[in-house]
Design a protein around this motif. Sequence first.
Motif, PDB file in Angstrom:
ATOM      1  N   ASN A  12       0.864  -1.359  -0.016  1.00  0.00           N
ATOM      2  CA  ASN A  12       0.040   0.037  -0.021  1.00  0.00           C
ATOM      3  C   ASN A  12       0.762   1.235   0.090  1.00  0.00           C
ATOM      4  N   HIS A  13       1.905   1.186   0.874  1.00  0.00           N
ATOM      5  CA  HIS A  13       2.579   2.456   1.045  1.00  0.00           C
ATOM      6  C   HIS A  13       4.036   2.467   1.289  1.00  0.00           C
ATOM      7  N   ASP A  14       4.700   3.561   0.882  1.00  0.00           N
ATOM      8  CA  ASP A  14       6.110   3.796   1.456  1.00  0.00           C
ATOM      9  C   ASP A  14       5.935   4.558   3.003  1.00  0.00           C
ATOM     10  N   ILE A  15       6.598   3.922   3.644  1.00  0.00           N
ATOM     11  CA  ILE A  15       6.481   4.380   4.928  1.00  0.00           C
ATOM     12  C   ILE A  15       6.846   5.809   5.160  1.00  0.00           C
ATOM     13  N   LEU A  17       4.544   8.178   3.364  1.00  0.00           N
ATOM     14  CA  LEU A  17       3.573   8.349   4.371  1.00  0.00           C
ATOM     15  C   LEU A  17       3.691   9.496   5.523  1.00  0.00           C
ATOM     16  N   GLU A  18       4.887   9.194   6.138  1.00  0.00           N
ATOM     17  CA  GLU A  18       5.223   9.891   7.138  1.00  0.00           C
ATOM     18  C   GLU A  18       5.379  11.398   7.064  1.00  0.00           C
ATOM     19  N   LEU A  29      -0.686   3.056   9.616  1.00  0.00           N
ATOM     20  CA  LEU A  29       0.407   2.370  10.111  1.00  0.00           C
ATOM     21  C   LEU A  29       0.120   1.358  11.029  1.00  0.00           C
ATOM     22  N   SER A  30      -1.211   1.385  11.643  1.00  0.00           N
ATOM     23  CA  SER A  30      -1.515   0.858  12.539  1.00  0.00           C
ATOM     24  C   SER A  30      -1.540  -1.010  12.271  1.00  0.00           C
ATOM     25  N   ASN A  31      -1.976  -1.802  13.234  1.00  0.00           N
ATOM     26  CA  ASN A  31      -1.855  -3.238  12.771  1.00  0.00           C
ATOM     27  C   ASN A  31      -3.373  -3.573  12.377  1.00  0.00           C
ATOM     28  N   LYS A  32      -4.264  -2.530  12.222  1.00  0.00           N
ATOM     29  CA  LYS A  32      -5.536  -2.657  11.326  1.00  0.00           C
ATOM     30  C   LYS A  32      -5.442  -1.612  10.388  1.00  0.00           C
TER      31      LYS A  32
END
Length: 264
Positions: A167-170, A173-174, A187-190
Motif C-alpha cells: 500500500n505505502h512507502d513508510i 506516508l510519514e 500504520l497500525s496493525n489494522k
Amino acid sequence: MRLVSLASGSDGNSTYIGSEKTHILVDAGISNKKIETRLNELGLCGKDISGVFLTHEHSDHIAGLEVFVRKNEIPVFASRGTLEYLKDRDKYSRISDYFNIIDSKNNIILGDLNIKAFDIDHDANEPFGYRVECGDKKMAVATDLGRYTKDIVKNLSDLDALLVEANHDIRMLETGPYPYELKRRILSNKGHLSNENSGKLICEILNDKIKKIFLGHLSDKNNLPELALESVRFEIFADDRPYNPKDFDIEVAKRDALSEICYV
C-alpha cells in the motif's frame, strides 16, 4: 485458471479469478460499467460470474456492488460482520436477498472452484482474504491488512499466483499530506501493509511453482509503482531464503485498468 486485477488502488478494487467453467470476483469496488467492460475484455460478461466475494465493506471494495448484483442476480459472499453492515444501508439492503454469510472455517464450492476465506487485520467489520483452488492450482487475494500472521502465511502457502497489498512507502506516508490520525490508522496493525512488509510477507510464502505476484492496493498519495516493486525485490534479495527476485514475475496491478492475465 486465470487471475486478473480489474482495478487495484485507493480508488477501487476488483479481482477476477476463474477456471474454464467457473468465474468469480473478489470485490466490486469500481463501477458496474467498468466491471462489465473489463470482463468483456476477458471474453466474459456479468452473467458469467458465479459469485462476488467481498473482503470488507469499505467503499473502494463495494462501490459497484449494488448495480452489478442487481442487474446480474449474482450471489454475494462475505463475513457476517460485512453483510450485517451492508444490510443496514438502504442502497445495499435492496440486494440483501443475494447475501450469503460465510466464515473462515468452511470452504465454499462453486462449480469447480473451492474458495476459502481467511481472517485478516483491518479496521473493518470482520474482513477476509480469499484463497481459491481448482484441482492442484491455487491462487489468493490478500489486501487491506495491517499486519500478517502465521495464519495468513499458512493460507498464502503453496500458491501458483497471488495478489497482495503493497500500500505505502513508510517515508512517503510519514512526510506526506495526510492528517496525523489517518497516518496512525494506516500504520497500525489494522491499517495497510507497507512495501517493506509486503516484501517480507512474500518472502515467507515464496515457493518453486509460483508463477505470478501482483502488488496491489497502492496508495496514490503515499506510494509509486516503481518504489513498491523495488522495495519488494530488495526484501527478497536480502532474505536468507534461496530465492532471487529475478526468479519471479512480479508486477504492480494497474490502478484503473486490467492487469496482465496470469494463467496457471
